[in-house]
Scaffold this active site. Structure first.
Site, PDB file in Angstrom:
ATOM      1  N   ASP A   1       0.941  -1.319  -0.116  1.00 10.53           N
ATOM      2  CA  ASP A   1       0.038   0.039   0.211  1.00 10.53           C
ATOM      3  C   ASP A   1       0.836   1.250   0.055  1.00 10.53           C
ATOM      4  O   ASP A   1       1.798   1.499  -1.057  1.00 10.53           O
ATOM      5  CB  ASP A   1      -0.863  -0.050   1.224  1.00 10.53           C
ATOM      6  N   ARG A   2       0.730   2.175   1.060  1.00 12.14           N
ATOM      7  CA  ARG A   2       1.659   3.322   1.044  1.00 12.14           C
ATOM      8  C   ARG A   2       3.222   2.960   0.933  1.00 12.14           C
ATOM      9  O   ARG A   2       3.847   3.648   0.087  1.00 12.14           O
ATOM     10  CB  ARG A   2       1.605   4.136   2.273  1.00 12.14           C
TER      11      ARG A   2
ATOM     12  N   HIS B   1     -11.533   8.186   0.378  1.00 12.89           N
ATOM     13  CA  HIS B   1     -10.148   8.668   1.565  1.00 12.89           C
ATOM     14  C   HIS B   1      -9.440   9.613   0.756  1.00 12.89           C
ATOM     15  O   HIS B   1      -8.511  10.328   1.336  1.00 12.89           O
ATOM     16  CB  HIS B   1      -9.655   7.565   2.272  1.00 12.89           C
TER      17      HIS B   1
ATOM     18  N   HIS C   1      -7.001  -7.115   1.123  1.00 16.43           N
ATOM     19  CA  HIS C   1      -6.130  -6.140   1.068  1.00 16.43           C
ATOM     20  C   HIS C   1      -5.049  -6.427   2.119  1.00 16.43           C
ATOM     21  O   HIS C   1      -3.692  -6.050   1.617  1.00 16.43           O
ATOM     22  CB  HIS C   1      -6.755  -4.629   1.370  1.00 16.43           C
TER      23      HIS C   1
END
Length: 314
Positions: free
Chosen positions: A129-130, A174, A294
């Site tokens: 992810d990030r 988001h 996820h």
């Protein structure tokens, strides 16, 4: 380049918010350190093992604890470093002083500095992810340092913005909220932080009760205390990070190292080909799909370990 057949992700289920534990969880067998990587900025990391170095970078809304099962396997024959990104977990969260403070480029420099201070001039990087976005930027900016790149469940920043469209893009609300100028998004998120961050832990899992209560409580506590810097990270993603990706794309820059990607088939819902998107950046690509949700490093660590070990063997 290889890929697997697409598979649907199961429906998510909700989990209750747990109280904060008396002692914070940690990764067994790894020592926790704080390493200065820039003026006034230190990264918190769990380190252990010996052999080929591997840096593990977490996603949202998590900390380095997300790697606890993966690290337990890799530490047997690798020097493992699982770090909190700048502005997350127990790492420094400097005030946002322009778009560069929390850009992926800045965080990529943090990663290189961290590993150098720990004695690793070249290393493999695996990000979720990030952390995956930071990994892509670090690999583009420092190809002489990043030997292998693994990415879990994310597209490069510019591609992510390009594929979000229509009603299906509501899943990424988001991103749009935290892309707004300073003030409003921070106030809104800080107004109900556990509900906000907990939403993603509940909605993006694999449909099971996948997260131990103490780890969930730690993720919520860490996120609650880092609202301003987390928002700043996402704001940079919508601005300078996408601009940096576009500049590299226009210049024809590519990821020159072996790249391994494991992700859900969310391209099916949003109408894009994830393999094609990744192949445009990574000529030496191993792309795999999963039904693990996820948070795959926690719900299906065996799949993640297999990806990483296959990547490091290339």
């Amino acid at each position: 380049m290889t890929t697997t057949e697409p598979v649907p992700a199961p429906a998510p289920s909700a989990a209750p918010t747990a109280p904060a534990p008396a002692t914070r969880p940690s990764i067994p067998g790894l020592a926790e350190v704080d390493v200065r990587v820039a003026d006034g900025v230190s990264l918190h990391a769990a380190v252990g093992g010996s052999g080929t170095p591997v840096l593990l970078l977490h996603g949202f809304p998590q900390t380095h604890l997300m790697w606890r099962s993966v690290a337990a396997d890799l530490v047997a024959d690798h020097a493992v470093v699982a770090a909190d990104l700048r502005g997350y977990g127990a790492s420094s969260a400097p005030p946002e002083d322009g778009p560069g403070t929390y850009s992926a480029r800045t965080m990529g420099r943090d990663a290189v500095a961290l590993m150098r201070e720990l004695g690793h001039d070249r290393f493999a990087l695996v990000g979720h992810d990030r952390g995956g976005l930071v990994g892509v930027r670090a690999a583009l900016d420092h190809p002489e340092v990043v030997t292998h790149l693994g990415v879990l469940d994310v597209l490069p920043t510019l591609d992510s913005w390009e594929v979000l469209q229509g009603r299906s893009a509501a899943v990424a609300f988001h991103l749009y909220l935290m892309a707004q100028p300073p003030g409003l998004p921070e106030a809104l998120v800080a107004g109900a932080p556990d509900a906000f961050f907990g939403h993603f832990l509940d909605a993006w899992g694999d449909g099971s009760a996948w997260l131990p209560d103490d780890v969930r409580a730690e993720y919520l506590r860490a996120s609650r205390e880092r609202v301003t810097s987390v928002v700043a990270d996402f704001r940079a993603s919508a601005g300078v990070d996408a601009d940096d990706d576009r500049a590299d794309r226009d210049a024809g820059r590519r990821l020159t190292m072996p790249v391994g990607v494991l992700q859900q088939h969310w391209g099916g819902a949003l109408g894009f080909d994830p393999v094609a998107r990744w192949a445009a950046w990574a000529p030496d690509l191993d792309h795999r799909l999963t039904r693990a949700g996820h948070f795959m490093a926690e719900t299906a660590p065996g799949e993640v370990v297999a990806l990483v070990r296959g990547l490091l063997a290339r």
